[in-house]
Write a protein that holds these residues in place. Structure first.
Motif, PDB file in Angstrom:
ATOM      1  N   TRP C 171       0.763  -1.243  -0.103  1.00  0.00           N
ATOM      2  CA  TRP C 171      -0.141   0.004   0.043  1.00  0.00           C
ATOM      3  C   TRP C 171       0.721   1.357   0.014  1.00  0.00           C
ATOM      4  O   TRP C 171       0.458   2.214  -0.746  1.00  0.00           O
ATOM      5  CB  TRP C 171      -0.909  -0.275   1.262  1.00  0.00           C
ATOM      6  N   TRP C 172       2.069   1.287   0.692  1.00  0.00           N
ATOM      7  CA  TRP C 172       2.553   2.491   0.744  1.00  0.00           C
ATOM      8  C   TRP C 172       3.143   3.081  -0.406  1.00  0.00           C
ATOM      9  O   TRP C 172       3.011   4.586  -0.598  1.00  0.00           O
ATOM     10  CB  TRP C 172       3.701   2.393   1.888  1.00  0.00           C
ATOM     11  N   PRO C 173       3.295   2.551  -1.310  1.00  0.00           N
ATOM     12  CA  PRO C 173       3.981   3.237  -2.661  1.00  0.00           C
ATOM     13  C   PRO C 173       2.944   4.333  -3.137  1.00  0.00           C
ATOM     14  O   PRO C 173       3.348   5.273  -3.703  1.00  0.00           O
ATOM     15  CB  PRO C 173       4.203   2.180  -3.812  1.00  0.00           C
ATOM     16  N   TRP C 174       1.686   3.938  -3.137  1.00  0.00           N
ATOM     17  CA  TRP C 174       0.337   4.911  -3.555  1.00  0.00           C
ATOM     18  C   TRP C 174       0.580   6.016  -2.875  1.00  0.00           C
ATOM     19  O   TRP C 174       0.357   7.180  -3.446  1.00  0.00           O
ATOM     20  CB  TRP C 174      -0.876   4.187  -3.619  1.00  0.00           C
ATOM     21  N   TYR C 175       0.817   6.114  -1.363  1.00  0.00           N
ATOM     22  CA  TYR C 175       1.026   7.345  -0.801  1.00  0.00           C
ATOM     23  C   TYR C 175       2.236   8.106  -1.361  1.00  0.00           C
ATOM     24  O   TYR C 175       2.373   9.231  -1.560  1.00  0.00           O
ATOM     25  CB  TYR C 175       0.908   7.261   0.811  1.00  0.00           C
ATOM     26  N   THR C 176       3.355   7.456  -1.335  1.00  0.00           N
ATOM     27  CA  THR C 176       4.403   7.915  -1.704  1.00  0.00           C
ATOM     28  C   THR C 176       4.377   8.555  -3.026  1.00  0.00           C
ATOM     29  O   THR C 176       4.826   9.713  -3.335  1.00  0.00           O
ATOM     30  CB  THR C 176       5.736   6.765  -1.938  1.00  0.00           C
ATOM     31  N   ARG C 177       3.833   7.833  -4.172  1.00  0.00           N
ATOM     32  CA  ARG C 177       3.843   8.542  -5.339  1.00  0.00           C
ATOM     33  C   ARG C 177       2.802   9.771  -5.224  1.00  0.00           C
ATOM     34  O   ARG C 177       3.125  10.739  -6.081  1.00  0.00           O
ATOM     35  CB  ARG C 177       3.022   7.592  -6.325  1.00  0.00           C
ATOM     36  N   MET C 178       1.862   9.764  -4.561  1.00  0.00           N
ATOM     37  CA  MET C 178       0.747  10.994  -4.589  1.00  0.00           C
ATOM     38  C   MET C 178       1.497  12.261  -4.012  1.00  0.00           C
ATOM     39  O   MET C 178       1.735  13.224  -4.655  1.00  0.00           O
ATOM     40  CB  MET C 178      -0.604  10.590  -3.777  1.00  0.00           C
ATOM     41  N   ILE C 179       2.238  11.738  -2.807  1.00  0.00           N
ATOM     42  CA  ILE C 179       3.007  13.024  -2.063  1.00  0.00           C
ATOM     43  C   ILE C 179       4.310  13.264  -2.923  1.00  0.00           C
ATOM     44  O   ILE C 179       4.404  14.319  -2.907  1.00  0.00           O
ATOM     45  CB  ILE C 179       3.351  12.571  -0.722  1.00  0.00           C
ATOM     46  N   TYR C 180       4.828  12.361  -3.615  1.00  0.00           N
ATOM     47  CA  TYR C 180       5.986  12.742  -4.543  1.00  0.00           C
ATOM     48  C   TYR C 180       5.758  13.612  -5.479  1.00  0.00           C
ATOM     49  O   TYR C 180       6.282  14.844  -5.499  1.00  0.00           O
ATOM     50  CB  TYR C 180       6.454  11.308  -4.936  1.00  0.00           C
ATOM     51  N   SER C 181       4.439  13.455  -6.259  1.00  0.00           N
ATOM     52  CA  SER C 181       4.163  14.261  -7.260  1.00  0.00           C
ATOM     53  C   SER C 181       3.796  15.845  -6.655  1.00  0.00           C
ATOM     54  O   SER C 181       4.158  16.669  -7.407  1.00  0.00           O
ATOM     55  CB  SER C 181       2.899  13.851  -8.091  1.00  0.00           C
ATOM     56  N   VAL C 182       3.173  15.888  -5.783  1.00  0.00           N
ATOM     57  CA  VAL C 182       2.653  17.079  -5.222  1.00  0.00           C
ATOM     58  C   VAL C 182       3.867  17.829  -4.628  1.00  0.00           C
ATOM     59  O   VAL C 182       4.222  19.169  -4.930  1.00  0.00           O
ATOM     60  CB  VAL C 182       1.606  16.875  -3.739  1.00  0.00           C
ATOM     61  N   ARG C 201      15.503  25.002   8.762  1.00  0.00           N
ATOM     62  CA  ARG C 201      15.877  23.483   8.411  1.00  0.00           C
ATOM     63  C   ARG C 201      15.119  22.744   7.467  1.00  0.00           C
ATOM     64  O   ARG C 201      13.969  23.020   7.114  1.00  0.00           O
ATOM     65  CB  ARG C 201      15.986  22.753   9.926  1.00  0.00           C
ATOM     66  N   THR C 202      15.780  21.827   6.805  1.00  0.00           N
ATOM     67  CA  THR C 202      14.918  21.187   5.903  1.00  0.00           C
ATOM     68  C   THR C 202      13.678  20.384   6.439  1.00  0.00           C
ATOM     69  O   THR C 202      12.647  20.295   6.019  1.00  0.00           O
ATOM     70  CB  THR C 202      15.626  19.904   5.158  1.00  0.00           C
ATOM     71  N   THR C 203      13.739  19.836   7.667  1.00  0.00           N
ATOM     72  CA  THR C 203      12.769  19.140   8.395  1.00  0.00           C
ATOM     73  C   THR C 203      11.493  20.331   8.574  1.00  0.00           C
ATOM     74  O   THR C 203      10.458  19.805   8.320  1.00  0.00           O
ATOM     75  CB  THR C 203      13.233  18.420   9.724  1.00  0.00           C
ATOM     76  N   THR C 204      12.051  21.290   8.864  1.00  0.00           N
ATOM     77  CA  THR C 204      10.965  22.469   9.165  1.00  0.00           C
ATOM     78  C   THR C 204      10.316  22.648   7.819  1.00  0.00           C
ATOM     79  O   THR C 204       9.056  22.792   7.643  1.00  0.00           O
ATOM     80  CB  THR C 204      11.783  23.660   9.573  1.00  0.00           C
ATOM     81  N   ILE C 205      10.928  22.569   6.722  1.00  0.00           N
ATOM     82  CA  ILE C 205      10.369  23.051   5.425  1.00  0.00           C
ATOM     83  C   ILE C 205       9.391  22.023   5.132  1.00  0.00           C
ATOM     84  O   ILE C 205       8.375  22.208   4.480  1.00  0.00           O
ATOM     85  CB  ILE C 205      11.486  23.140   4.297  1.00  0.00           C
ATOM     86  N   LEU C 206       9.946  20.512   5.113  1.00  0.00           N
ATOM     87  CA  LEU C 206       9.047  19.454   4.776  1.00  0.00           C
ATOM     88  C   LEU C 206       7.900  19.428   5.607  1.00  0.00           C
ATOM     89  O   LEU C 206       7.096  19.115   5.048  1.00  0.00           O
ATOM     90  CB  LEU C 206      10.059  18.222   4.918  1.00  0.00           C
ATOM     91  N   PHE C 207       8.003  19.465   6.891  1.00  0.00           N
ATOM     92  CA  PHE C 207       6.762  19.143   7.912  1.00  0.00           C
ATOM     93  C   PHE C 207       6.010  20.527   7.996  1.00  0.00           C
ATOM     94  O   PHE C 207       4.847  20.229   8.522  1.00  0.00           O
ATOM     95  CB  PHE C 207       7.138  18.465   9.113  1.00  0.00           C
ATOM     96  N   LYS C 208       6.602  21.663   8.173  1.00  0.00           N
ATOM     97  CA  LYS C 208       5.813  22.812   8.650  1.00  0.00           C
ATOM     98  C   LYS C 208       5.215  23.494   7.285  1.00  0.00           C
ATOM     99  O   LYS C 208       4.396  24.415   7.269  1.00  0.00           O
ATOM    100  CB  LYS C 208       6.604  23.690   9.502  1.00  0.00           C
ATOM    101  N   LEU C 210       5.476  22.413   3.711  1.00  0.00           N
ATOM    102  CA  LEU C 210       5.013  21.424   2.714  1.00  0.00           C
ATOM    103  C   LEU C 210       3.705  20.777   3.153  1.00  0.00           C
ATOM    104  O   LEU C 210       2.743  20.726   2.603  1.00  0.00           O
ATOM    105  CB  LEU C 210       6.039  20.627   1.861  1.00  0.00           C
ATOM    106  N   LEU C 211       4.151  20.046   4.126  1.00  0.00           N
ATOM    107  CA  LEU C 211       3.043  18.856   4.544  1.00  0.00           C
ATOM    108  C   LEU C 211       1.734  19.630   4.818  1.00  0.00           C
ATOM    109  O   LEU C 211       0.567  19.016   4.309  1.00  0.00           O
ATOM    110  CB  LEU C 211       3.446  18.236   5.872  1.00  0.00           C
ATOM    111  N   PRO C 212       1.676  20.882   5.385  1.00  0.00           N
ATOM    112  CA  PRO C 212       0.099  21.483   5.678  1.00  0.00           C
ATOM    113  C   PRO C 212      -0.524  21.443   4.444  1.00  0.00           C
ATOM    114  O   PRO C 212      -1.936  21.493   4.333  1.00  0.00           O
ATOM    115  CB  PRO C 212       0.357  22.694   6.256  1.00  0.00           C
ATOM    116  N   ASN C 213       0.096  21.713   3.290  1.00  0.00           N
ATOM    117  CA  ASN C 213      -0.637  22.030   1.909  1.00  0.00           C
ATOM    118  C   ASN C 213      -1.000  20.639   1.357  1.00  0.00           C
ATOM    119  O   ASN C 213      -1.569  20.686   0.261  1.00  0.00           O
ATOM    120  CB  ASN C 213       0.205  22.528   0.918  1.00  0.00           C
TER     121      ASN C 213
END
Lengths: 325, 336, 296
Positions: C171-182, C201-208, C210-213
């Motif tokens: 199952w995980w690849p489907w999430y990876t692919r969706m998030i990857y394209s976004v 920091r990169t972690t801040t950029i990724l999780f604070k 990008l992720l909320p979007n």
């Protein structure tokens, strides 16, 4: 008789929850050969006005009241076919977004012929191609064969805009509506396009409404200007007069705000934001941002006053027996 | 890069904040090598506002992004306060990142649409130390009132406020790290005129109060007139003309500059008078993949001569305080 | 200043509450989504209180009472009884537990893992990280999901745990692919560049940043996927590779009871209704979430 006369037009947009009261009693006239400018900030209803005239509003848009007289006929009262015919044969429109106006998957030729099929339905089909070539030459695209065989993305921004103008000319026998015709174009290319539009309008004896928030462009291209604020026309004046002595507080602040080449004097800007169309201010819609606002401005909608020949202003300061000075 | 070593010392000058020497940035694309910036040299001193002006494809934005470290230079040197900063942003030390900030053209995309103004400013304040929540909050309020935003904007998202206000938030965010140098990438071209003057005034105030230096990237000469102290005109990756703002508007010299100025629709007769003898705009901007030989402007220049097609014009000093023009028409002047 | 601060903190809470209210308003406009939510809440409540609300809790597992076997639905056994005399309704309610657990475990692993991998691969597009993650996901996507699940369950011991493992792996690849394209499109947004320029920091950029979007699409997909997890889990059990009798798993029950069709139809009807109710509730809620995020 005026070519186009808009009388007391009111237009709303509806979403699921709210009604946006956009156009608020807008009146405007264009006579034969007139070059009219429409200025105002983005969101002031300029594009909505043009779309209402052609009746190409999105489904949420509704014309509540008013009249759109085209050569004396109220377009709001006649059949859809009649309006479509006007749109196809008499009025041409240059849209804001040059990329969106052309379909990326069809060649210019196919799109052009598609337009000509409607605009010149009385012509023989075999004439259409030569007609397209002629129109392209008139917008200074001499290499017509190559342009016609191109897809939109193969053309530069300036060339695309020329193609769009040529297409608009095909259906503009009387009036050209140009909505920000040079956004996203470079300054030197913009200059070429504006000169081209100016020349074509004169050569073909068209009338024009030019919508823009670039004041300089309007100053150069038109001889009469309507100033729009929050869905109302607040001032109307001959172009030169408007820029040298604006009357309405909004107009003068708008002109003041524009950075000038001749001086380093920066305007104050206009405080506040354009109003929320869901709850437009009572009275004069500009009163919350106006430094001269008095009690009456909050309550009574200012009438359109003719202050001198061809000069109208909707402001209590200029109406008799009311307001300040 | 090796070539540059010898005249490194002379270029350092009095107290240059930023020195760009023979900067080149090429991009490999499927259609060929795009020479976005092709040998650009200039320097900036502390506290000034230098405007890089040009149309699309002039390389002005690429130059700015190389300075920011979004790209690394293909060739040439970028020095900030005597340090070579031709390295990607990820490799720059925090203290350097903090010094150089950028404000983008469209605040609708440069502010995270999902965050409130407070969150946007808070993450910026946090970058240089978590600190106490209360202190952070005080800093945020100070920043907001400094740029002229009221407290009511605190919990609004970018989509809920006006364009000018969004750009002020972007400015406040840049100021949160107390930078010495801000790159303004078309800071007002997405704004309405009334919002534009508010942003420009705030920019001037920041410079007055904090001595910040600006590199202004723009195509709008009206904005240049109002806030820049020096102007560089770029065309297809090269510099055409460089002068102080007054000198520039008083005596625009390069044919391209004159064409650019003539293309601006003047609003009043007063503005019309300042424009030079009209050079009617003609032709299209050529592609940066196959730029014209010799002077890159010769395909559109009404004065083009034989030499223009063959040889690239060097910089000539046409007088004034370092008014430099890269044009063969002025070859009677001294070469720089 | 501190009083000032508490006022603002209160305002912040108010704004959050206001946003939640607005989101609920958008959700509640979709009456079917509300129905889905009601069904879901009912099922969760029933499943968590199964011991107390079912008439015969002991019937859930190994229990034999041949005297009451094959009873059609009646007031004592609303969904009838099975071949061992167990109450079908009781077993279905306990069956919800397994189904919900399966959804919780699978999505609890798949969503975070898939999201993080997608974020990393998208943010570092074109680098080794991207190639490794996408390479791995392609391998898993290439194998037909049910085949992989069957392979794992038949090689390893067939039980609930292995069934979960199998579903998670595919199952995980489907999430990876969706998030990857976004992510790979969002990473060039100016606000990400601004964050880099500020020195985040990169972690801040990724999780604070990008992720909320992406929360909208993630939540919508997870809800719609929940129903697939149930269907696939049931399928694995149905073919005998998942939970084994007498576990009251809906799929297992279905495979046991369907042999008694058509004479003892009520035995099959019970677990079938259970699966349909769960799948329907997730699908309806998923549509509601989509409305919530589309309206923003």
């Amino acid at each position: 008789m005026n070519l186009l006369e808009v009388r007391n037009l009111r237009v709303n947009y509806r979403s699921y929850w709210y009604t946006y009261h956009v156009l608020n009693d807008v009146s405007l006239q264009v006579s034969q050969g007139d070059k009219v400018g429409l200025i105002g900030e983005s969101g002031s209803g300029k594009t909505t006005l043009l779309k209402s005239i052609l009746q190409i509003l999105p489904p949420q848009g509704r014309i509540v009241s008013g009249e759109v007289l085209w050569k004396g006929t109220d377009l709001l009262k006649v059949s859809k076919d009649y309006v479509t015919n006007v749109r196809r044969k008499e009025v041409g429109m240059i849209f804001q977004d040059p990329l969106g106006a052309l379909n990326p998957v069809f060649k210019v030729k196919e799109q052009f012929l598609d337009i000509l099929r409607h605009s010149h339905s009385d012509h023989d089909k075999s004439d259409h191609l030569s007609l397209a070539e002629e129109l392209l030459r008139s917008v200074m695209l001499p290499d017509t064969a190559r342009v016609l065989e191109s897809y939109p993305f193969q053309l530069s921004g300036g060339m695309r805009q020329r193609v769009i103008i040529a297409m608009a000319l095909a259906s503009a026998r009387d009036l050209l509506l140009a909505d920000e015709p040079t956004t996203n174009l470079d300054v030197t290319i913009q200059d070429q396009i504006l000169r081209l539009i100016g020349e074509l309008v004169v050569k073909r004896g068209l009338s024009m409404i030019l919508v823009s928030h670039a004041l300089g462009m309007v100053a150069k291209m038109t001889h009469r200007v309507y100033v729009m604020y929050a869905g109302s026309i607040v001032e109307e004046a001959p172009t030169l007069k408007l820029f040298s002595e604006p009357l309405h507080p909004y107009t003068s602040m708008l002109i003041e705000s524009a950075p000038r080449l001749a001086s380093t004097r920066l305007g104050e800007g206009i405080k506040g934001n354009p109003p929320d169309y869901r709850y437009p201010p009572s009275g004069c819609r500009f009163h919350p941002r106006c430094p001269y606002a008095t009690g009456i401005c909050k309550e009574v909608r200012p009438p359109n006053v003719e202050v001198s020949k061809h000069r109208y202003v909707a402001c209590h300061m200029y109406s008799e027996g009311a307001g300040g000075g | 890069m090796m070539v540059m070593q010898d005249d490194d010392d002379s270029s350092r000058g009095s107290e240059a904040l930023l020195t760009v020497r023979n900067l080149k940035k090429y991009f490999r694309t499927s259609k060929g090598l795009v020479r976005a910036v092709d040998g650009v040299t200039f320097s900036m001193s502390t506290g000034e506002t230098l405007a890089l002006v040009g149309e699309s494809g002039s390389g002005k934005t690429t130059t700015a992004h190389v300075i920011m470290g979004f790209y690394t230079p293909t060739e040439g040197l970028v020095m900030y306060k005597g340090i070579n900063i031709g390295i990607p942003i990820e490799k720059r030390p925090l203290s350097l990142k903090r010094e150089i900030q950028i404000v983008f053209q469209d605040p609708a995309t440069s502010l995270n649409p999902k965050k409130t103004v407070k969150d946007i400013l808070e993450t910026a304040v946090k970058v240089y130390g978590e600190g106490v929540k209360l202190e952070r909050f005080k800093t945020i309020l100070e920043l907001m009132s400094y740029v002229g935003l009221s407290e009511e904007h605190l919990f609004k998202r970018p989509t809920e406020i006006g364009g000018g206000e969004k750009q002020l938030v972007a400015l406040a965010r840049a100021l949160a790290v107390n930078p010495a140098f801000i790159i303004l990438d078309e800071p007002t071209s997405a704004l309405d005129v009334s919002a534009q003057s508010k942003v420009l005034r705030t920019l001037l105030k920041i410079q007055r109060d904090r001595g910040v230096s600006y590199l202004l990237i723009t195509h709008d000469l009206g904005v240049v007139r109002n806030i820049a102290s020096r102007v560089i005109i770029m065309y297809l990756g090269k510099i055409c003309e460089e002068a102080s703002t007054d000198e520039f508007f008083g005596r625009p010299t390069h044919p391209y500059t004159q064409m650019l100025l003539s293309s601006i629709p003047a609003m009043t007769e007063e503005d019309e008078r300042i424009l030079p003898t009209r050079i009617e705009s003609r032709g299209e901007i050529p592609s940066a993949i196959n730029p014209p030989s010799g002077c890159r402007f010769h395909t559109r220049c009404p004065y083009a001569m034989e030499v223009c097609r063959k040889e690239e014009p060097p910089a000539f000093n046409v007088g004034g305080s370092s008014h430099i023009v890269n044009c063969w028409l002025h070859s009677s002047n001294t070469r720089v | 200043m501190s009083s000032d601060y508490s006022a603002v903190a209160r305002k912040e809470r108010e704004v959050r509450l206001e946003n939640l209210k607005r989101a609920w308003f958008r959700f509640s406009r979709n009456k079917l989504a509300v129905a889905g939510l009601v069904i879901f809440v009912t099922i969760v409540t029933m499943a968590s209180l199964a011991e107390y609300i079912t008439p015969y809790p002991s019937h859930a597992g190994l229990y034999i009472n041949f005297k009451e076997k094959y009873q059609p639905p009646n007031p004592n056994h609303i969904l009838g009884t099975d071949m061992y005399g167990r109450d079908v309704f009781t077993r279905v309610v306990f069956g919800f537990r397994y189904a919900l657990m399966m959804v919780g475990v699978v999505l609890g692993i798949v969503v975070p893992v898939g999201t993080v991998l997608g974020l990393l691969a998208g943010y570092y597009k074109g680098t080794l990280i991207d190639h490794v993650i996408n390479g791995a996901s392609e391998v898993f996507v290439a194998v037909p999901p049910l085949v992989l699940a069957l392979a794992i369950c038949s090689v390893l011991e067939p039980n609930v745990l292995n069934a979960l493992l199998a579903i998670t792996l595919m199952w995980w690849p489907w999430y990876t692919r969706m998030i990857y394209s976004v992510t790979s499109s969002l990473r060039n947004e100016p606000y990400v560049w601004a964050a880099k320029a500020l020195g985040m920091r990169t972690t801040t950029i990724l999780f604070k940043e990008l992720l909320p979007n992406m929360l909208g699409p993630i939540l919508t997909k997870a809800t719609l996927d929940a129903s697939w997890v149930i269907i696939i889990g049931a399928s694995i059990s149905f073919v005998g590779l998942g939970a084994q009798p007498p576990t009251p798993d809906l799929g297992t029950m279905l495979s046991e009871y369907c042999r008694y069709l058509p004479a003892y139809w009520w035995m099959t009807l019970g677990p079938l209704l259970g699966i349909v109710a769960l799948v329907l509730s997730f699908n309806l809620m998923g549509d509601g979430f989509r409305d919530v995020f589309a309206g923003e």
